[in-house]
Design an enzyme around this catalytic site. Sequence first.
Site, PDB file in Angstrom:
ATOM      1  N   GLN A 107      34.588 -30.736 -36.120  1.00 15.22           N
ATOM      2  CA  GLN A 107      33.430 -30.254 -36.894  1.00 15.22           C
ATOM      3  C   GLN A 107      32.439 -31.395 -37.100  1.00 15.22           C
ATOM      4  O   GLN A 107      31.367 -31.190 -37.657  1.00 15.22           O
ATOM      5  CB  GLN A 107      33.887 -29.726 -38.255  1.00 15.22           C
ATOM      6  CG  GLN A 107      34.886 -28.589 -38.163  1.00 15.22           C
ATOM      7  CD  GLN A 107      35.511 -28.275 -39.495  1.00 15.22           C
ATOM      8  OE1 GLN A 107      34.980 -27.490 -40.282  1.00 15.22           O
ATOM      9  NE2 GLN A 107      36.629 -28.909 -39.781  1.00 15.22           N
ATOM     10  N   ASN A 108      32.843 -32.584 -36.658  1.00 12.56           N
ATOM     11  CA  ASN A 108      32.025 -33.779 -36.905  1.00 12.56           C
ATOM     12  C   ASN A 108      30.931 -33.930 -35.852  1.00 12.56           C
ATOM     13  O   ASN A 108      31.067 -33.439 -34.730  1.00 12.56           O
ATOM     14  CB  ASN A 108      32.916 -35.031 -36.934  1.00 12.56           C
ATOM     15  CG  ASN A 108      33.986 -34.923 -38.017  1.00 12.56           C
ATOM     16  OD1 ASN A 108      33.835 -34.152 -38.971  1.00 12.56           O
ATOM     17  ND2 ASN A 108      35.079 -35.637 -37.836  1.00 12.56           N
ATOM     18  N   HIS A 125      30.055 -28.183 -34.216  1.00 16.67           N
ATOM     19  CA  HIS A 125      28.870 -28.320 -35.096  1.00 16.67           C
ATOM     20  C   HIS A 125      27.807 -29.193 -34.450  1.00 16.67           C
ATOM     21  O   HIS A 125      26.879 -29.642 -35.118  1.00 16.67           O
ATOM     22  CB  HIS A 125      29.276 -28.891 -36.469  1.00 16.67           C
ATOM     23  CG  HIS A 125      30.006 -27.871 -37.302  1.00 16.67           C
ATOM     24  ND1 HIS A 125      30.677 -28.192 -38.453  1.00 16.67           N
ATOM     25  CD2 HIS A 125      30.188 -26.536 -37.138  1.00 16.67           C
ATOM     26  CE1 HIS A 125      31.226 -27.095 -38.972  1.00 16.67           C
ATOM     27  NE2 HIS A 125      30.948 -26.084 -38.176  1.00 16.67           N
ATOM     28  N   CYS A 151      15.990 -44.720 -39.244  1.00 18.75           N
ATOM     29  CA  CYS A 151      16.277 -44.789 -40.690  1.00 18.75           C
ATOM     30  C   CYS A 151      15.461 -45.896 -41.343  1.00 18.75           C
ATOM     31  O   CYS A 151      14.900 -45.693 -42.434  1.00 18.75           O
ATOM     32  CB  CYS A 151      17.779 -45.030 -40.924  1.00 18.75           C
ATOM     33  SG  CYS A 151      18.789 -43.612 -40.493  1.00 18.75           S
ATOM     34  N   GLY A 216      42.011 -34.013 -41.632  1.00 22.66           N
ATOM     35  CA  GLY A 216      40.829 -34.362 -42.429  1.00 22.66           C
ATOM     36  C   GLY A 216      39.807 -33.267 -42.572  1.00 22.66           C
ATOM     37  O   GLY A 216      38.609 -33.523 -42.451  1.00 22.66           O
ATOM     38  N   GLU A 245      44.572 -32.005 -48.921  1.00 20.59           N
ATOM     39  CA  GLU A 245      44.684 -30.589 -48.533  1.00 20.59           C
ATOM     40  C   GLU A 245      45.801 -30.376 -47.511  1.00 20.59           C
ATOM     41  O   GLU A 245      45.895 -31.121 -46.536  1.00 20.59           O
ATOM     42  CB  GLU A 245      43.352 -30.141 -47.901  1.00 20.59           C
ATOM     43  CG  GLU A 245      42.130 -30.410 -48.756  1.00 20.59           C
ATOM     44  CD  GLU A 245      41.699 -29.175 -49.526  1.00 20.59           C
ATOM     45  OE1 GLU A 245      40.783 -29.299 -50.347  1.00 20.59           O
ATOM     46  OE2 GLU A 245      42.290 -28.103 -49.313  1.00 20.59           O
TER      47      GLU A 245
HETATM   48  N1  APR Z   1      42.136 -39.150 -43.787  1.00 18.18           N
HETATM   49  C1  APR Z   1      42.353 -37.819 -43.660  1.00 18.18           C
HETATM   50  N2  APR Z   1      41.742 -36.883 -44.428  1.00 18.18           N
HETATM   51  C2  APR Z   1      40.880 -37.342 -45.363  1.00 18.18           C
HETATM   52  C3  APR Z   1      40.591 -38.711 -45.558  1.00 18.18           C
HETATM   53  C4  APR Z   1      41.257 -39.632 -44.709  1.00 18.18           C
HETATM   54  N3  APR Z   1      41.061 -40.964 -44.820  1.00 18.18           N
HETATM   55  N4  APR Z   1      39.680 -38.820 -46.575  1.00 18.18           N
HETATM   56  C5  APR Z   1      39.404 -37.551 -46.990  1.00 18.18           C
HETATM   57  N5  APR Z   1      40.130 -36.667 -46.274  1.00 18.18           N
HETATM   58  C6  APR Z   1      40.135 -35.206 -46.353  1.00 18.18           C
HETATM   59  C7  APR Z   1      39.820 -34.607 -47.717  1.00 18.18           C
HETATM   60  O1  APR Z   1      40.992 -34.531 -48.505  1.00 18.18           O
HETATM   61  C8  APR Z   1      39.327 -33.209 -47.306  1.00 18.18           C
HETATM   62  O2  APR Z   1      40.413 -32.314 -47.179  1.00 18.18           O
HETATM   63  O3  APR Z   1      39.128 -34.728 -45.497  1.00 18.18           O
HETATM   64  C9  APR Z   1      38.705 -33.437 -45.925  1.00 18.18           C
HETATM   65  C10 APR Z   1      37.198 -33.406 -45.935  1.00 18.18           C
HETATM   66  O4  APR Z   1      36.787 -32.102 -46.276  1.00 18.18           O
HETATM   67  P1  APR Z   1      35.204 -31.780 -46.306  1.00 18.18           P
HETATM   68  O5  APR Z   1      34.505 -32.879 -47.035  1.00 18.18           O
HETATM   69  O6  APR Z   1      35.063 -30.373 -46.764  1.00 18.18           O
HETATM   70  O7  APR Z   1      34.749 -31.911 -44.778  1.00 18.18           O
HETATM   71  P2  APR Z   1      34.970 -30.853 -43.623  1.00 18.18           P
HETATM   72  O8  APR Z   1      36.220 -30.078 -43.818  1.00 18.18           O
HETATM   73  O9  APR Z   1      34.805 -31.575 -42.338  1.00 18.18           O
HETATM   74  O10 APR Z   1      33.704 -29.876 -43.805  1.00 18.18           O
HETATM   75  C11 APR Z   1      33.528 -28.899 -42.794  1.00 18.18           C
HETATM   76  O11 APR Z   1      31.443 -28.291 -43.799  1.00 18.18           O
HETATM   77  O12 APR Z   1      29.598 -29.041 -44.848  1.00 18.18           O
HETATM   78  C12 APR Z   1      30.052 -28.547 -43.654  1.00 18.18           C
HETATM   79  O13 APR Z   1      29.151 -28.930 -41.538  1.00 18.18           O
HETATM   80  C13 APR Z   1      29.871 -29.554 -42.560  1.00 18.18           C
HETATM   81  O14 APR Z   1      31.332 -29.993 -40.710  1.00 18.18           O
HETATM   82  C14 APR Z   1      31.288 -29.869 -42.119  1.00 18.18           C
HETATM   83  C15 APR Z   1      32.070 -28.661 -42.593  1.00 18.18           C
END
Ligand code: APR
Length: 271
Positions: A107-108, A125, A151, A216, A245
């Site tokens: 998703q990154n 994404h 930037c 993550g 999570e």
């Molecule tokens: N290692 C592994 N997981 C981690 C770490 C780490 N060092 N640090 C944080 N996390 C976990 C958090 O606990 C959380 O479960 O990564 C997850 C991040 O979740 P979000 O911030 O919701 O990100 P993501 O799931 O990628 O969001 C999905 O939402 O906003 C939209 O387009 C955006 O692609 C993104 C999508």
Amino acid sequence: MAGCSPETRRAAAWIGSARRVVVFTGAGVSAESGIPTFRDEEGFWQRFPPEQFATWGGLTKTALREPARVAEFVIALVEPIAKAAPSRGHAAISELESFLDVKVITQNIDELHQEAGSSTVREIHGTLFDVVSAEGRFLWRVSRRELIDTCERIRCAVSGVLKLPRMLLAARRIMGWSGRRVYRPGIVLFGESLREPDWSHAQLDAGNCDVMLIVGTSARVWPAAEMPVIAREAGAKLIAVDPVEDSGAELWLRGPAGEVLPELIRMVRGD
Ligand code: APR
């Protein structure tokens, strides 16, 4: 291996005996590369409410009202990605490919999986390093250096008067108008269709794997969050790597990707 948890040993056994592995990643796998996640306490959407910043309509309205805030948003999104390097988690995922059939669905938008050496990466994404037309057609690539320079220019542009026109001029490498054509970063914002053909391939990959490693992600944003559901329905085993999570996975390796994944890969390799 001494000190390895029973869950890690079990996860390594599942992965080692899998024919096809899919790694489904979110912002957490890039957290150790210095890129902020979205929903953690200090998450990106805490600082920039999605209704004002996560859609092109919201961004346009906010830019007309508070150009300096949009400049802050663009810099906060772009600069950490432009300056990032792959984490130990990205490197471990790439290493899996040396002995297994592995596909990455991410998703990154930071291309760190590719930079770490992963060869099949579905960027559902999109990516910040493509510039596309309003219809999503590819126009050109931008480099990390160009993003960093952009930037810097945006930072200068909003320090004086005429913030909005100067900001648009500063951002012209990644977004703006040329002739009648609008162009923008090749990323998917809320309410937009996921990038193709990556999304179609990702659904096939998820439905065709024996093990899905979920790394993550809060798995709250649809339709991306469908990935683990498709995998489970196809009979795959789910393993979550995350400090917070568990994604409802059968196995949860609790911890940061940069620590958990290298140990897991060592177990799979039989070190
Ligand atoms: N290692 C592994 N997981 C981690 C770490 C780490 N060092 N640090 C944080 N996390 C976990 C958090 O606990 C959380 O479960 O990564 C997850 C991040 O979740 P979000 O911030 O919701 O990100 P993501 O799931 O990628 O969001 C999905 O939402 O906003 C939209 O387009 C955006 O692609 C993104 C999508």
